[in-house]
Write a protein that holds these residues in place. Structure first.
Motif, PDB file in Angstrom:
ATOM      1  N   VAL A 147      -2.412  -0.200 -12.685  1.00 54.66           N
ATOM      2  CA  VAL A 147      -1.896   1.184 -11.572  1.00 54.66           C
ATOM      3  C   VAL A 147      -1.744   0.103 -10.738  1.00 54.66           C
ATOM      4  CG1 VAL A 147      -2.285   1.830  -9.819  1.00 54.66           C
ATOM      5  CG2 VAL A 147      -3.327   2.505 -12.593  1.00 54.66           C
ATOM      6  N   ASP A 148      -0.372  -0.216  -9.784  1.00 56.49           N
ATOM      7  CA  ASP A 148      -0.899  -0.676  -8.363  1.00 56.49           C
ATOM      8  C   ASP A 148       0.337  -0.112  -7.955  1.00 56.49           C
ATOM      9  OD1 ASP A 148       1.566  -1.512 -10.136  1.00 56.49           O
ATOM     10  OD2 ASP A 148       2.806  -2.709  -9.036  1.00 56.49           O
ATOM     11  N   GLY A 149       0.889  -0.144  -6.502  1.00 54.91           N
ATOM     12  CA  GLY A 149       1.481   0.509  -5.838  1.00 54.91           C
ATOM     13  C   GLY A 149       1.194   1.531  -5.054  1.00 54.91           C
ATOM     14  N   TYR A 150      -0.405   2.310  -5.573  1.00 54.83           N
ATOM     15  CA  TYR A 150      -0.359   3.174  -5.578  1.00 54.83           C
ATOM     16  C   TYR A 150      -0.384   4.170  -4.123  1.00 54.83           C
ATOM     17  CZ  TYR A 150      -3.202   7.659  -6.630  1.00 54.83           C
ATOM     18  OH  TYR A 150      -3.934   9.125  -7.023  1.00 54.83           O
ATOM     19  N   GLN A 151      -0.593   3.401  -3.232  1.00 51.06           N
ATOM     20  CA  GLN A 151      -0.578   3.438  -2.146  1.00 51.06           C
ATOM     21  C   GLN A 151       1.140   3.605  -1.529  1.00 51.06           C
ATOM     22  OE1 GLN A 151      -3.231   5.639  -0.768  1.00 51.06           O
ATOM     23  NE2 GLN A 151      -5.089   4.454  -1.637  1.00 51.06           N
TER      24      GLN A 151
END
Lengths: 251, 251
Positions: free
Chosen positions: A177-181
């Motif tokens: 997971v990356d860029g969740y925000q």
């Protein structure tokens, strides 16, 4: 696809008051309904995914509900989709005199106010830019006490720049997971190239529903049961990270 | 740590009715309060993390609330923790005649019913096994309309077998998620070896609150703002996956 149902007629035909003489109009307030996820798909309108669905479980004192669960969705249903092909497919798989399909863009929906008992959407809302606008319209279209249930791609699934599994030396899968925000557009290649989805955090999604006036009744980040994995081993990876969310709210 | 506050006295001292003559008892129902996450920590009881907090924003017609926001937490507060050291630390950093600390195990809490206006917990609930029991006790301890706000480790952060970042060739971080659906114990090494946490999905957590009788008011999967990252560059990775959740519910 968004489906809007008015089950009042169905209700009157099918609900058998319990021994405690509960009246249908009491039951129709749904205040004591509970949600439950099952493998049964109560919405024949929705072709995919067959193994994921939300269904209502009735107040224990309310007999006859099991039958209405199906019939609700066969009576007075309005099915809306922006895609002609999806509507054609829906007509093929689920045609009945009491199901009406209309082509409509959920980005600019204009449902009449206050008349509906249930709204259901399957895997459509993550394509919508103006989700607050849609939620406001659905809220206004529902009767007080009515439910809105939907499935949506899970933000964990949607967030990554390059979504995909990584597999370790022992063959174990994990989902980076990356860029969740970083909320906003995600371009994917699914069915067609360049499909644009709208990533939002779970918090943003739920707070939008609350701001629209809905009460959160159930949140299910779907994962398969042991029996489902046994029947369909490819589902096992869905235990590692959720791909879909099922949300039930009440006006 | 769980903190329970009774702000009734404070309220009477500090709330200035608006020009529309709203009465304090109307305001105290909080039905039109909104939540907002800020970098201001309204709970001096809670030492960590300084940059994460939940605060109330007042109904726009209610002047004077900005001051009560602080004073609420300086009056009639009961701070509970199972750890003697945490309580000693709390006494050192936040001592006042109107703050009372008590050693108590949140697994078997027995709060008196119906007397409290606010409950707040900071990063404690992911250690609790019997969360439904705790939620039921807190619910019963609060007055109708009162709020329960808490921070908790985010399931995305907690789920993995071996939690940790992976860094790609361009130096980009991602957080591999696995075992999200496998709820239960996670053993970590943080402050001490063998610390046991309880992983639950967001759905499970929210459904427990709903089952306890709470209404979900706000869900915030905290991430840093641009200004916060500029001031503290190490926070940048918190944009990639959420580490904490802030939840506000209302009895």
């Amino acid at each position: 696809m968004l489906a809007i149902a008015d089950w009042q007629t169905t209700w009157k035909l099918n609900v058998k008051p319990s021994s405690s003489e509960r009246r249908p109009d009491q039951a129709r307030s749904h205040n004591d309904c509970a949600y439950k996820s099952t493998t049964y798909n109560p919405f024949p309108l929705i072709a995919r995914p067959a193994s994921i669905s939300l269904t209502f479980t009735p107040p224990s004192s309310l007999h006859g509900y099991q039958r209405t669960r199906v019939i609700i969705f066969r009576k007075s249903v309005l099915g809306l989709d922006v895609s002609k092909k999806m509507l054609e497919q829906a007509c093929k798989t689920t045609a009945a005199s009491n199901i009406r399909y209309e082509r409509a863009d959920l980005e600019a929906l204009d449902l009449p106010g206050g008349g509906f008992d249930l709204a259901y959407s399957s895997l459509a809302l993550h394509y919508i830019k103006d989700l607050p606008g849609l939620f406001a319209n659905v809220h206004a279209a529902l009767k007080p006490g009515a439910h809105f249930v939907f499935s949506i791609e899970h933000p964990i699934f949607m967030a990554p720049r390059n979504p995909g599994w990584i597999i370790d030396a022992e063959g174990r899968k994990s989902w980076p997971v990356d860029g969740y925000q970083r909320e906003g557009e995600r371009v994917t290649h699914w069915l067609a190239d360049g499909v644009i989805k709208q990533h939002r955090t779970i918090g943003t999604l739920l707070n939008m529903l609350i701001a629209a006036g809905f009460c959160i009744r159930h949140v299910n980040e779907w994962g398969p049961s042991d029996a489902e994995v046994a029947a369909q081993p490819a589902l096992a990876e869905e235990r590692e990270r959720p791909m879909m969310m099922l949300v039930g709210v009440q006006r």
